[in-house]
Each structure stands twice: as C-alpha cells, then as structure tokens.
Design a protein around this motif. Structure first.
Motif, mmCIF file in Angstrom:
data_model
loop_
_atom_site.group_PDB
_atom_site.id
_atom_site.type_symbol
_atom_site.label_atom_id
_atom_site.label_comp_id
_atom_site.label_asym_id
_atom_site.label_seq_id
_atom_site.Cartn_x
_atom_site.Cartn_y
_atom_site.Cartn_z
ATOM 1 N N PRO A 298 0.964 -1.358 -0.055
ATOM 2 C CA PRO A 298 0.031 0.165 0.062
ATOM 3 C C PRO A 298 0.788 1.223 0.056
ATOM 4 O O PRO A 298 0.317 2.241 -0.094
ATOM 5 C CB PRO A 298 -0.917 -0.241 1.239
ATOM 6 N N GLY A 299 1.769 1.219 -0.143
ATOM 7 C CA GLY A 299 2.822 2.371 -0.059
ATOM 8 C C GLY A 299 4.038 2.256 -1.053
ATOM 9 O O GLY A 299 4.289 1.520 -1.379
ATOM 10 N N GLN A 300 4.994 3.415 -0.663
ATOM 11 C CA GLN A 300 6.331 3.443 -1.714
ATOM 12 C C GLN A 300 7.451 3.547 -0.422
ATOM 13 O O GLN A 300 7.282 4.258 0.561
ATOM 14 C CB GLN A 300 6.250 4.904 -2.244
ATOM 15 N N PRO A 301 8.364 2.397 -0.751
ATOM 16 C CA PRO A 301 9.484 2.283 0.102
ATOM 17 C C PRO A 301 10.329 3.812 0.031
ATOM 18 O O PRO A 301 10.661 4.119 -1.367
ATOM 19 C CB PRO A 301 10.101 1.019 -0.050
ATOM 20 N N LEU A 302 10.711 4.265 1.108
ATOM 21 C CA LEU A 302 11.825 5.452 1.090
ATOM 22 C C LEU A 302 13.100 5.086 2.037
ATOM 23 O O LEU A 302 12.832 4.640 2.921
ATOM 24 C CB LEU A 302 10.922 6.684 1.614
ATOM 25 N N LEU A 303 14.087 5.525 1.546
ATOM 26 C CA LEU A 303 15.390 5.295 2.171
ATOM 27 C C LEU A 303 15.633 6.488 2.969
ATOM 28 O O LEU A 303 15.693 7.706 2.076
ATOM 29 C CB LEU A 303 16.550 4.677 1.263
ATOM 30 N N VAL A 304 15.851 6.543 4.261
ATOM 31 C CA VAL A 304 16.190 7.670 4.873
ATOM 32 C C VAL A 304 17.624 7.532 5.469
ATOM 33 O O VAL A 304 17.994 6.676 6.146
ATOM 34 C CB VAL A 304 15.185 8.057 5.923
ATOM 35 N N GLU A 305 18.563 8.487 4.641
ATOM 36 C CA GLU A 305 20.070 8.492 4.988
ATOM 37 C C GLU A 305 20.450 9.512 5.878
ATOM 38 O O GLU A 305 19.778 10.750 5.720
ATOM 39 C CB GLU A 305 20.908 8.438 3.559
ATOM 40 N N CYS A 306 20.798 9.077 7.319
ATOM 41 C CA CYS A 306 21.057 10.292 8.189
ATOM 42 C C CYS A 306 21.944 9.655 9.149
ATOM 43 O O CYS A 306 21.891 8.599 9.371
ATOM 44 C CB CYS A 306 19.540 10.517 8.647
ATOM 45 N N ALA B 2 9.592 14.570 5.161
ATOM 46 C CA ALA B 2 10.878 15.540 5.210
ATOM 47 C C ALA B 2 10.657 16.572 6.144
ATOM 48 O O ALA B 2 11.615 17.137 6.890
ATOM 49 C CB ALA B 2 11.107 16.185 3.862
ATOM 50 N N GLN B 3 9.606 17.037 6.347
ATOM 51 C CA GLN B 3 9.017 18.157 7.139
ATOM 52 C C GLN B 3 9.479 17.479 8.678
ATOM 53 O O GLN B 3 9.912 18.357 9.521
ATOM 54 C CB GLN B 3 7.614 18.336 7.021
ATOM 55 N N ARG B 4 8.828 16.380 9.000
ATOM 56 C CA ARG B 4 9.024 15.912 10.403
ATOM 57 C C ARG B 4 10.446 15.840 10.804
ATOM 58 O O ARG B 4 11.112 16.089 11.963
ATOM 59 C CB ARG B 4 8.426 14.533 10.394
ATOM 60 N N LEU B 5 11.274 15.438 9.833
ATOM 61 C CA LEU B 5 12.861 15.162 9.959
ATOM 62 C C LEU B 5 13.383 16.411 10.074
ATOM 63 O O LEU B 5 14.260 16.782 11.156
ATOM 64 C CB LEU B 5 13.501 14.442 8.790
ATOM 65 N N ASP C 109 19.359 16.070 9.815
ATOM 66 C CA ASP C 109 19.841 16.223 8.399
ATOM 67 C C ASP C 109 19.913 14.836 7.652
ATOM 68 O O ASP C 109 20.761 13.979 7.959
ATOM 69 C CB ASP C 109 21.375 16.925 8.481
ATOM 70 N N ALA C 110 18.774 14.576 6.691
ATOM 71 C CA ALA C 110 18.385 13.531 6.085
ATOM 72 C C ALA C 110 18.390 13.601 4.652
ATOM 73 O O ALA C 110 17.802 14.597 4.256
ATOM 74 C CB ALA C 110 17.357 12.882 6.732
ATOM 75 N N ARG C 111 18.764 12.578 3.923
ATOM 76 C CA ARG C 111 18.788 12.641 2.652
ATOM 77 C C ARG C 111 17.454 11.609 2.354
ATOM 78 O O ARG C 111 17.508 10.368 2.825
ATOM 79 C CB ARG C 111 19.996 12.134 1.869
ATOM 80 N N LEU C 112 16.475 11.792 1.562
ATOM 81 C CA LEU C 112 15.582 10.767 1.171
ATOM 82 C C LEU C 112 15.620 10.196 -0.369
ATOM 83 O O LEU C 112 15.895 10.930 -1.160
ATOM 84 C CB LEU C 112 14.254 11.538 1.316
ATOM 85 N N HIS C 113 15.552 9.037 -0.360
ATOM 86 C CA HIS C 113 15.735 8.223 -1.617
ATOM 87 C C HIS C 113 14.641 7.231 -1.809
ATOM 88 O O HIS C 113 14.254 6.475 -1.077
ATOM 89 C CB HIS C 113 16.907 7.610 -2.058
ATOM 90 N N ALA D 66 11.801 0.251 9.314
ATOM 91 C CA ALA D 66 12.739 -0.650 9.833
ATOM 92 C C ALA D 66 14.333 0.035 9.661
ATOM 93 O O ALA D 66 14.394 0.711 8.580
ATOM 94 C CB ALA D 66 12.857 -1.985 9.345
ATOM 95 N N GLN D 67 15.195 -0.100 10.684
ATOM 96 C CA GLN D 67 16.590 0.332 10.268
ATOM 97 C C GLN D 67 17.272 -0.686 9.652
ATOM 98 O O GLN D 67 17.352 -1.896 9.960
ATOM 99 C CB GLN D 67 17.385 0.480 11.752
ATOM 100 N N ILE D 68 17.973 -0.305 8.733
ATOM 101 C CA ILE D 68 18.759 -1.276 7.802
ATOM 102 C C ILE D 68 19.946 -0.758 7.759
ATOM 103 O O ILE D 68 20.183 0.253 6.906
ATOM 104 C CB ILE D 68 18.197 -1.325 6.489
ATOM 105 N N GLY D 69 21.138 -1.262 8.402
ATOM 106 C CA GLY D 69 22.418 -0.734 8.667
ATOM 107 C C GLY D 69 22.312 0.624 9.055
ATOM 108 O O GLY D 69 21.488 0.710 10.055
ATOM 109 N N ALA D 70 22.971 1.550 8.405
ATOM 110 C CA ALA D 70 22.684 3.000 8.783
ATOM 111 C C ALA D 70 21.817 3.779 8.516
ATOM 112 O O ALA D 70 21.721 4.984 8.779
ATOM 113 C CB ALA D 70 24.320 3.595 8.342
ATOM 114 N N ALA D 71 20.937 3.175 7.489
ATOM 115 C CA ALA D 71 19.747 3.947 6.757
ATOM 116 C C ALA D 71 18.278 3.505 7.518
ATOM 117 O O ALA D 71 18.232 2.506 8.260
ATOM 118 C CB ALA D 71 19.736 3.768 5.414
ATOM 119 N N LEU D 72 17.525 4.168 7.494
ATOM 120 C CA LEU D 72 16.169 3.729 7.845
ATOM 121 C C LEU D 72 15.356 3.673 6.533
ATOM 122 O O LEU D 72 15.163 4.644 5.673
ATOM 123 C CB LEU D 72 15.505 5.077 8.638
#
Ligand code: ATP
Length: 312
Positions: free
Chosen positions: A229-237, A277-280, A286-290, A257-263
């Motif tokens: 039901p959604g789109q996966p996003l990798l949050v690097e921070c 992005a707003q919440r972070l 400071d996070a990069r979203l992919h 879920a935390q995967i290694g150093a990313a969320l």
C-alpha cells in the motif's frame, strides 16, 4: 487426484495451547507443484501449522485435507505420501550416510532391489556418493541437510513439508538446496517450506505470511509486491535511531525498519514524502531521502508490523 484440486486445503484451522491460540482460523490452499513459502515472525504458528498438516499434532478446530486424505483421520495413509523435514537433524548421527538411507528404506517398506537403486540415485543427486561411509554426525550443516532431503524424498512423496530446512547452512549451500527443491517441483512434487530468508521467499511461486496465527498475506511474490500500500523510502541520516523516533506515530508512515545505517520507511499517499521530510526537518535532523524499489521485506514488515528476523 485431479491436478486442479488443491494438494493442501484447510479451513478454519486452529490450535490452542492452554490460553495461547497459536494458529487462528487458518484457511489455506496449496496447488500441485507449487513451491509455497510460509513466512512469519518467530512464534507466528508456522511449525504448528506444518505439524498439523502432517498429522503429527491434533488441531483444536477446523478441517484439513492433504492429498485427498482427511487429517487427522487418514494420517497413517498420508505418511506414505509425504516427506517432512525440519531444521533439526533427525537422522542417526552414529550411522553412516548409507546406513541412514538403508534404514529409512526399510522403514518405508522398499524392497531390497528398489532400495539399492533408489539410494544410489539419491547419493548421486545430492552429492553424497563420496560421503556414503561417513558417520552422519560428522557431516557439515549443508551435507546433513542434503542427507535429510534424500531421506525425506526416498519414497518419492507427492508433497514435501519443510520447516526452516536451511536455517543452519551457509548461503552457498542454501542456494544449492533450493535448486534441489526446484528440481523436485519440476518433477511434480508440491512443496511447502517455511523460511525466514527473504531471498528464499522471492524464489517461491506463492507465499503465505502468518502473524500471530493468522494468515495476513497470500499470493505470488509479484502479487504481494503489487499490493503493497505504499512506496518505500530510504532515509539516510547520521542518527537513524533519532530519525526513527521523530517519525514514530506519523500517519504517513505505514512501517519502518533500520537497515544498517539507513532507515527504510514505507510511506503512504502521494504527499507522504513531503510530510516525512518536514518531520525530520522539525527534529533538526539532516537526512537524505531516496525512493527505493519495493521488496518482500517491505511486504513482511507492512503486514506483520515487525522487522524480519533472520536466524543466525
Ligand atoms: N507444544 C506446545 N505447547 C505450548 N505452546 C506451544 C507448543 N508448540 C508451540 N507453542 C507455541 O505456539 C506458538 C507458535 O509456535 P510455532 O513454533 O508454531 O511458531 P513458528 O512460527 O514456527 O516460530 P519460529 O519461526 O520461531 O520457528 C509459540 O508461541 C509457541 O511458544
């Protein structure tokens, strides 16, 4: 038996252990030559279900039909037509490879000549020929599982039930073991196999995901991915734990879920990414979203709300 008929069919299958409902009103259909993967967090009821399907454990409620046999009523007749294998090595450690297979052939009632040729064929097929005189207890994890598989298919069962068969073997042996499973499926054997490994789940023709004894997803890997039901996003921070806390309770977050150093975050809706992005930002992180391609781990985390648990 008509090939369109399900090999396994259960309705309202339940198992209670005192106050605990380990399997809860399960409906399941498995068709001929399917490789049906059974997934679920620890304690979700996979082993209990498999043991009931084999006739090893009495259900508290519900109906089971396996290969046209009513279980538990016809459990004795079913035993000759199924193979069952678990992660725990159940053969005799102080018998050789060959002696184990000879013993199983006797138990299965194979005649001497039939046993000899079938055992020779299996030793060859599962790369055990050179190990035939070795004590089973001294085999490596992968070799033990190959011997267990040879033992489980000795009587050419129509259905194989495998309960986490690869949890004690290395990745290369796991791949080889799965190649052997596909060979069996190609030859018409139906397989139901429980696993915690997502790479194994990907190879199944169909998956059932259990959570707290209930079937929460059922479909081919492709169908389950398409239904996500959604789109996966990798949050690097730098601080993934803090990012996780900041996103907790966010309505756009379906699972994370935390995967290694990313969320890894499963995001709902089209404005989900902006909300995250707003919440972070508000938490001064400071996070990069992919965007990330969806995988079965996302499906698992989404339907069970639990991280994937892979046994060491
Ligand atoms: N004989 C038993 N008596 C009491 N409780 C049991 C028994 N067998 C299983 N359970 C409980 O039933 C639940 C389901 O267990 P089961 O082994 O079927 O889960 P599972 O999905 O196979 O777990 P895992 O992935 O850890 O192997 C667990 O809470 C377990 O403790």
């Amino acid at each position: 038996m008509n090939s369109a008929e399900p090999v396994i069919r259960c309705r309202g299958l339940s198992k209670r252990f005192a106050a605990l409902t380990a399997v809860d009103a399960l409906d399941l259909n498995v068709r001929r030559a399917e490789v049906f993967g059974f997934l679920g967090p620890n304690g979700s009821g996979k082993s209990t279900t498999i043991r009931m399907l084999c006739g090893l454990l009495l259900p508290s409620a519900g109906e089971i039909e396996v290969l046209g046999c009513q279980i538990p009523r016809d459990a004795e007749a079913l035993k000759r037509r199924i193979g069952y294998m678990t992660q725990k090595f159940s053969l005799y450690e102080d018998l050789s490879v060959l002696e184990n297979l000879q013993f199983l052939a006797t138990v299965q009632g194979l005649g001497k000549a039939a046993a000899r040729s079938r055992i020779a064929e299996l030793l060859e097929r599962y790369w055990l020929s050179e190990l035939r005189q070795q004590m089973a207890g001294t085999l490596s994890g992968g070799q033990k599982q190959r011997l267990a598989l040879a033992g489980a298919v000795l009587h050419k069962p129509d259905l194989l039930l495998l309960d986490e068969p690869t949890s004690a073997v290395d990745p290369q042996s796991r791949r080889e073991f799965w190649d052997s499973l596909f060979e069996l499926a190609e030859a018409g054997t139906t397989l139901l196999v429980s696993t915690h490994y997502m790479d194994e789940a990907e190879r199944c023709t169909r998956l059932g995901i259990l959570d707290a004894g209930r079937l929460v997803a059922d479909g081919s890997p492709r169908e389950l991915l398409d239904a996500l039901p959604g789109q996966p996003l990798l949050v690097e921070c730098e601080q993934p734990r803090q990012a996780q806390r900041a996103l907790q309770g966010c309505p756009e977050v379906l699972a994370m879920a935390q995967i290694g150093a990313a969320l890894r975050v499963l995001v709902a809706g089209t404005d989900g990414r902006a909300a995250i992005a707003q919440r972070l930002d508000a938490a001064r992180l400071d996070a990069r979203l992919h965007d990330a391609p969806a995988n079965l781990e996302d499906v698992f985390v989404c339907v069970t709300r639990q991280p994937v648990q892979v046994r060491p």
